[in-house]
Write a protein that holds these residues in place. Structure first.
Motif, PDB file in Angstrom:
ATOM      1  N   LYS A  97       1.020  -1.234   0.395  1.00  0.00           N
ATOM      2  CA  LYS A  97      -0.215  -0.090  -0.196  1.00  0.00           C
ATOM      3  C   LYS A  97       0.880   1.405  -0.508  1.00  0.00           C
ATOM      4  N   TYR A  98       0.999   2.337  -1.689  1.00  0.00           N
ATOM      5  CA  TYR A  98       1.383   3.512  -1.574  1.00  0.00           C
ATOM      6  C   TYR A  98      -0.037   4.413  -0.954  1.00  0.00           C
ATOM      7  N   VAL A  99       0.784   5.705   0.050  1.00  0.00           N
ATOM      8  CA  VAL A  99      -0.585   6.257  -0.162  1.00  0.00           C
ATOM      9  C   VAL A  99       0.664   8.081  -0.230  1.00  0.00           C
ATOM     10  N   VAL A 100       0.127   8.432  -0.802  1.00  0.00           N
ATOM     11  CA  VAL A 100       0.481  10.202  -0.847  1.00  0.00           C
ATOM     12  C   VAL A 100      -0.189  11.001   0.521  1.00  0.00           C
ATOM     13  N   GLU A 101       1.119  11.763   1.234  1.00  0.00           N
ATOM     14  CA  GLU A 101       0.149  12.252   2.024  1.00  0.00           C
ATOM     15  C   GLU A 101       0.646  14.354   2.593  1.00  0.00           C
ATOM     16  N   THR A 102      -0.025  14.881   2.535  1.00  0.00           N
ATOM     17  CA  THR A 102       0.961  16.550   2.324  1.00  0.00           C
ATOM     18  C   THR A 102       0.401  16.346   3.476  1.00  0.00           C
ATOM     19  N   ASP A 103       1.516  17.469   3.617  1.00  0.00           N
ATOM     20  CA  ASP A 103       1.928  18.506   5.177  1.00  0.00           C
ATOM     21  C   ASP A 103       1.193  20.517   5.088  1.00  0.00           C
ATOM     22  N   ASP A 104       1.358  20.166   6.029  1.00  0.00           N
ATOM     23  CA  ASP A 104       0.322  21.569   6.421  1.00  0.00           C
ATOM     24  C   ASP A 104       0.659  22.755   5.581  1.00  0.00           C
ATOM     25  N   ASN A 105       2.592  22.550   4.824  1.00  0.00           N
ATOM     26  CA  ASN A 105       3.108  23.394   3.742  1.00  0.00           C
ATOM     27  C   ASN A 105       2.213  23.299   2.182  1.00  0.00           C
ATOM     28  N   GLY A 106       1.636  22.345   2.314  1.00  0.00           N
ATOM     29  CA  GLY A 106       1.512  21.600   0.732  1.00  0.00           C
ATOM     30  C   GLY A 106       2.652  20.150  -0.019  1.00  0.00           C
ATOM     31  N   LEU A 107       3.338  20.728   1.288  1.00  0.00           N
ATOM     32  CA  LEU A 107       4.847  19.343   0.764  1.00  0.00           C
ATOM     33  C   LEU A 107       4.286  17.489   0.571  1.00  0.00           C
ATOM     34  N   ALA A 108       4.569  17.453  -0.479  1.00  0.00           N
ATOM     35  CA  ALA A 108       3.732  16.005  -0.393  1.00  0.00           C
ATOM     36  C   ALA A 108       5.142  15.157   0.318  1.00  0.00           C
ATOM     37  N   ALA A 109       4.515  14.236   0.710  1.00  0.00           N
ATOM     38  CA  ALA A 109       5.697  12.535   0.883  1.00  0.00           C
ATOM     39  C   ALA A 109       4.901  11.016   0.383  1.00  0.00           C
ATOM     40  N   LEU A 110       5.223  10.579  -0.174  1.00  0.00           N
ATOM     41  CA  LEU A 110       5.117   9.453  -0.591  1.00  0.00           C
ATOM     42  C   LEU A 110       5.667   7.822   0.335  1.00  0.00           C
ATOM     43  N   LYS A 111       4.833   7.573   0.947  1.00  0.00           N
ATOM     44  CA  LYS A 111       4.916   6.234   2.458  1.00  0.00           C
ATOM     45  C   LYS A 111       4.384   4.766   1.788  1.00  0.00           C
ATOM     46  N   ILE A 112       5.221   3.533   2.295  1.00  0.00           N
ATOM     47  CA  ILE A 112       4.974   2.489   2.435  1.00  0.00           C
ATOM     48  C   ILE A 112       4.485   1.573   2.977  1.00  0.00           C
ATOM     49  N   TYR A 113       3.772   0.555   2.987  1.00  0.00           N
ATOM     50  CA  TYR A 113       2.527  -0.443   3.897  1.00  0.00           C
ATOM     51  C   TYR A 113       3.143  -1.877   2.803  1.00  0.00           C
ATOM     52  N   GLU A 114       3.882  -2.639   3.720  1.00  0.00           N
ATOM     53  CA  GLU A 114       4.211  -3.717   3.112  1.00  0.00           C
ATOM     54  C   GLU A 114       4.013  -4.852   4.210  1.00  0.00           C
ATOM     55  N   ARG A 115       3.115  -5.557   3.663  1.00  0.00           N
ATOM     56  CA  ARG A 115       2.926  -6.842   4.707  1.00  0.00           C
ATOM     57  C   ARG A 115       2.642  -8.516   3.746  1.00  0.00           C
ATOM     58  N   ASN A 116       3.571  -9.384   4.475  1.00  0.00           N
ATOM     59  CA  ASN A 116       3.440 -11.149   3.796  1.00  0.00           C
ATOM     60  C   ASN A 116       2.479 -11.618   3.437  1.00  0.00           C
ATOM     61  N   VAL A 117       2.144 -11.800   2.487  1.00  0.00           N
ATOM     62  CA  VAL A 117       0.744 -12.007   1.565  1.00  0.00           C
ATOM     63  C   VAL A 117       0.550 -13.467   3.164  1.00  0.00           C
ATOM     64  N   LEU A 118       0.507 -14.134   3.475  1.00  0.00           N
ATOM     65  CA  LEU A 118       0.787 -15.120   4.631  1.00  0.00           C
ATOM     66  C   LEU A 118       0.566 -14.566   6.104  1.00  0.00           C
ATOM     67  N   PHE A 119       0.771 -13.676   6.024  1.00  0.00           N
ATOM     68  CA  PHE A 119       0.704 -12.660   7.347  1.00  0.00           C
ATOM     69  C   PHE A 119      -0.615 -11.632   7.744  1.00  0.00           C
ATOM     70  N   LEU A 120      -1.379 -11.747   6.698  1.00  0.00           N
ATOM     71  CA  LEU A 120      -2.415 -10.602   6.019  1.00  0.00           C
ATOM     72  C   LEU A 120      -3.918 -11.571   7.130  1.00  0.00           C
ATOM     73  N   ASN A 121      -4.709 -10.830   7.656  1.00  0.00           N
ATOM     74  CA  ASN A 121      -5.838 -11.679   8.937  1.00  0.00           C
ATOM     75  C   ASN A 121      -6.638 -11.784   7.000  1.00  0.00           C
ATOM     76  N   THR A 122      -6.729 -12.780   6.784  1.00  0.00           N
ATOM     77  CA  THR A 122      -7.648 -13.325   6.609  1.00  0.00           C
ATOM     78  C   THR A 122      -9.550 -14.047   7.205  1.00  0.00           C
ATOM     79  N   PRO A 123      -9.908 -12.814   5.894  1.00  0.00           N
ATOM     80  CA  PRO A 123     -10.326 -12.184   4.941  1.00  0.00           C
ATOM     81  C   PRO A 123     -10.165 -10.680   4.972  1.00  0.00           C
ATOM     82  N   LEU A 124      -8.933 -10.078   4.484  1.00  0.00           N
ATOM     83  CA  LEU A 124      -8.684  -8.795   4.363  1.00  0.00           C
ATOM     84  C   LEU A 124     -10.144  -7.605   4.638  1.00  0.00           C
TER      85      LEU A 124
END
Length: 200
Positions: A97-124
């Motif tokens: 999961k990639y997300v683009v977040e904007t701060d109070d100054n209008g500047l953007a940051a790119l963040k990532i969340y990653e998890r092995n499929v084997l350890f995901l809650n099923t169902p998602l």
């Protein structure tokens, strides 16, 4: 009198020399920072592109019986990939999961969340991702966004700002990542072509 004049001239020369030296040091530091920023951007975009190219059509069950493998909009991107970006996820597929977040100054940051499929809650469950589990890849950007290419049967090209699991089937033909460091610099575009296709 002559001594005072000489000392004054020497003082003025020293001020000019040290001023020029400080300007040179600041320019060098600024140049080094720019090189570091550009190198980091290049590495992040190359790895993101590699992860997108390896997007998998295999589906994961969600709550409500839906099947998920790819979803995105201008500021968010979620998919299953055969390639991991985060150290530690070395085996098997990962939910990304990639997300683009904007701060109070209008500047953007790119963040990532990653998890092995084997350890995901099923169902998602609603793509539930804790905020403290994200890694910041880029920050202080003027612009970051995603677009999705859909090629029709008559070979028509259509760039979409949204790829919804409820409306679109399969994977997009390509994903474009747009990135701009500042408004004074040109916008960069990275294109990741996705070859795999999901079956109905």
């Amino acid at each position: 009198m002559e001594l005072m004049i000489s000392l004054s001239i020497i003082g003025i020369i020293l001020v000019i020399v040290f001023g020029a030296f400080r300007i040179g040091v600041r320019a060098w530091e600024h140049g080094e920072a720019d090189i570091s920023d550009h190198q980091r951007q290049r590495i992040v975009l190359e790895r993101l592109q590699r992860q997108l190219v390896s997007a998998s059509p295999e589906k994961i069950e969600m709550t409500g019986g839906k099947k998920f493998f790819f979803q995105g909009d201008l500021n968010e991107l979620m998919f299953i990939s055969d390639v991991s970006l985060i150290t530690g996820n070395k085996a098997g597929q990962v939910f990304v999961k990639y997300v683009v977040e904007t701060d109070d100054n209008g500047l953007a940051a790119l963040k990532i969340y990653e998890r092995n499929v084997l350890f995901l809650n099923t169902p998602l469950k609603d793509f539930d991702t804790p905020d403290d589990a994200f890694y910041e890849l880029l920050a202080g950007m003027d612009h970051i966004s995603f677009r999705f290419l859909k090629v029709s049967e008559d070979r028509g090209f259509n760039w979409l700002h949204n790829w919804d699991i409820n409306e679109d089937r399969g994977l997009p033909d390509a994903v474009q990542v747009s990135l701009q460091l500042s408004e004074n610099q040109p916008r960069k575009h990275v294109l990741a072509r996705i070859i795999q296709k999901a079956e109905d």
